[in-house]
Enzyme design. Sequence first.
Site, PDB file in Angstrom:
ATOM      1  N   ASP A  54      -0.179  -4.153   6.208  1.00  0.00           N
ATOM      2  CA  ASP A  54      -0.874  -3.581   7.355  1.00  0.00           C
ATOM      3  C   ASP A  54      -2.344  -4.000   7.386  1.00  0.00           C
ATOM      4  OD1 ASP A  54       1.457  -2.315   8.064  1.00  0.00           O
ATOM      5  OD2 ASP A  54       0.737  -0.274   7.697  1.00  0.00           O
TER       6      ASP A  54
ATOM      7  N   HIS B  96       4.535  -4.964  10.849  1.00  0.00           N
ATOM      8  CA  HIS B  96       4.936  -4.294  12.093  1.00  0.00           C
ATOM      9  C   HIS B  96       5.004  -5.288  13.254  1.00  0.00           C
ATOM     10  CE1 HIS B  96       4.473  -0.065  10.701  1.00  0.00           C
ATOM     11  NE2 HIS B  96       3.543  -0.585   9.915  1.00  0.00           N
TER      12      HIS B  96
ATOM     13  N   HIS C 293      -7.562  -0.726   5.633  1.00  0.00           N
ATOM     14  CA  HIS C 293      -6.512   0.167   6.138  1.00  0.00           C
ATOM     15  C   HIS C 293      -6.303   1.316   5.149  1.00  0.00           C
ATOM     16  CE1 HIS C 293      -2.782   1.257   8.185  1.00  0.00           C
ATOM     17  NE2 HIS C 293      -2.118   1.130   7.067  1.00  0.00           N
TER      18      HIS C 293
ATOM     19  N   HIS D 244       0.843  -1.202   0.000  1.00  0.00           N
ATOM     20  CA  HIS D 244       0.000   0.000   0.000  1.00  0.00           C
ATOM     21  C   HIS D 244       0.870   1.241   0.000  1.00  0.00           C
ATOM     22  CE1 HIS D 244       0.679  -0.584   4.318  1.00  0.00           C
ATOM     23  NE2 HIS D 244       0.135   0.584   4.601  1.00  0.00           N
TER      24      HIS D 244
ATOM     25  N   ASP E 259       5.774   4.459   5.096  1.00  0.00           N
ATOM     26  CA  ASP E 259       6.609   3.389   5.652  1.00  0.00           C
ATOM     27  C   ASP E 259       6.481   2.088   4.844  1.00  0.00           C
ATOM     28  OD1 ASP E 259       3.942   3.250   6.769  1.00  0.00           O
ATOM     29  OD2 ASP E 259       4.671   1.734   8.174  1.00  0.00           O
ATOM     30  N   HIS E 260       5.848   2.188   3.654  1.00  0.00           N
ATOM     31  CA  HIS E 260       5.714   1.019   2.770  1.00  0.00           C
ATOM     32  C   HIS E 260       6.156   1.313   1.342  1.00  0.00           C
ATOM     33  CE1 HIS E 260       3.569  -1.366   5.837  1.00  0.00           C
ATOM     34  NE2 HIS E 260       3.296  -0.157   6.281  1.00  0.00           N
TER      35      HIS E 260
ATOM     36  N   HIS F 215       1.336   3.941   1.990  1.00  0.00           N
ATOM     37  CA  HIS F 215       1.869   4.708   3.125  1.00  0.00           C
ATOM     38  C   HIS F 215       3.390   4.850   3.052  1.00  0.00           C
ATOM     39  CE1 HIS F 215      -1.928   3.990   5.808  1.00  0.00           C
ATOM     40  NE2 HIS F 215      -2.027   5.084   5.083  1.00  0.00           N
TER      41      HIS F 215
END
Length: 258
Positions: free
Chosen positions: A136, A174, A117, A59, A63-64, A61
């Site tokens: 996530d 995570h 999400h 996805h 941090d991805h 975000h």
Amino acid sequence: MATSNLQVYQFSCLDDNFGYLVHDPDTGTTATIDTPEVSAINQALSVKGWKLTHILNTHHHPDHAGGNLELKQQWDCEIIGAECDAARIPGIDRQLVDGDKFDFGGHRVQIFETPGHTVGHIVYHFINDDVAFVGDTLFSMGCGRLFEGDATQMWSSLQKILKWPESTLLYCAHEYTQGNGHFALTVEPQNADLQARVKQVDELRAAGKWTVPTTLKLEKATNPFLRPASVDLQQTIGKVGAPLAEVMGETRRLKDNA
Ligand code: ZN
Ligand code: FE
């Protein structure tokens, strides 16, 4: 059972993210699952002596997908992601939709759209290797926050995962397991499997060890977001007999406010 030689190299990055390299030794095909932190990914590649050929994004975000462009420039790798969210996946080369399969160095991968999400979240199931990367969407004893989707969408996404073999190894993005587990106990206090798992997780974390990957079998037994049919859960949160998506949604709401 897995019969192939797919290799997964797991490492910590950022605050609580996991990075994953996936490697087929016969072809040299090597992917990073998402791009949380370029330096950590390059470090992992150099530890293993692997060359990056693919980025598999779950996805959009930061941090991805935040390291996509830098890694693509460095490695000239192919970026795979969701067609429905292509505009937010930097550098995307190949756009996939729900049910699409592709070949990864001789390994069959099927992608599933799992909105909730984010609207464009996808997960990667290496179907003959009994391995999946769930980003996530699903965490050990938890699920992703509903930033862009609603509980009905998330419940239908989680049901797709519930159809996989119970032996499937689940790699989530995570290390949230301990906090998730302690929340889970507040909503399903009578679950003996959950009590045992939380105790084990507390011990692992106290020893500085990871709790991921998990298995679908373990998650079915302990993850409240996969267990809206649990009478204990329904009674505890005041949703006896409610539609399962509503039970899951209330569980998510309580977790958000915990
Ligand atoms: Zn995210
Ligand atoms: Fe994340």
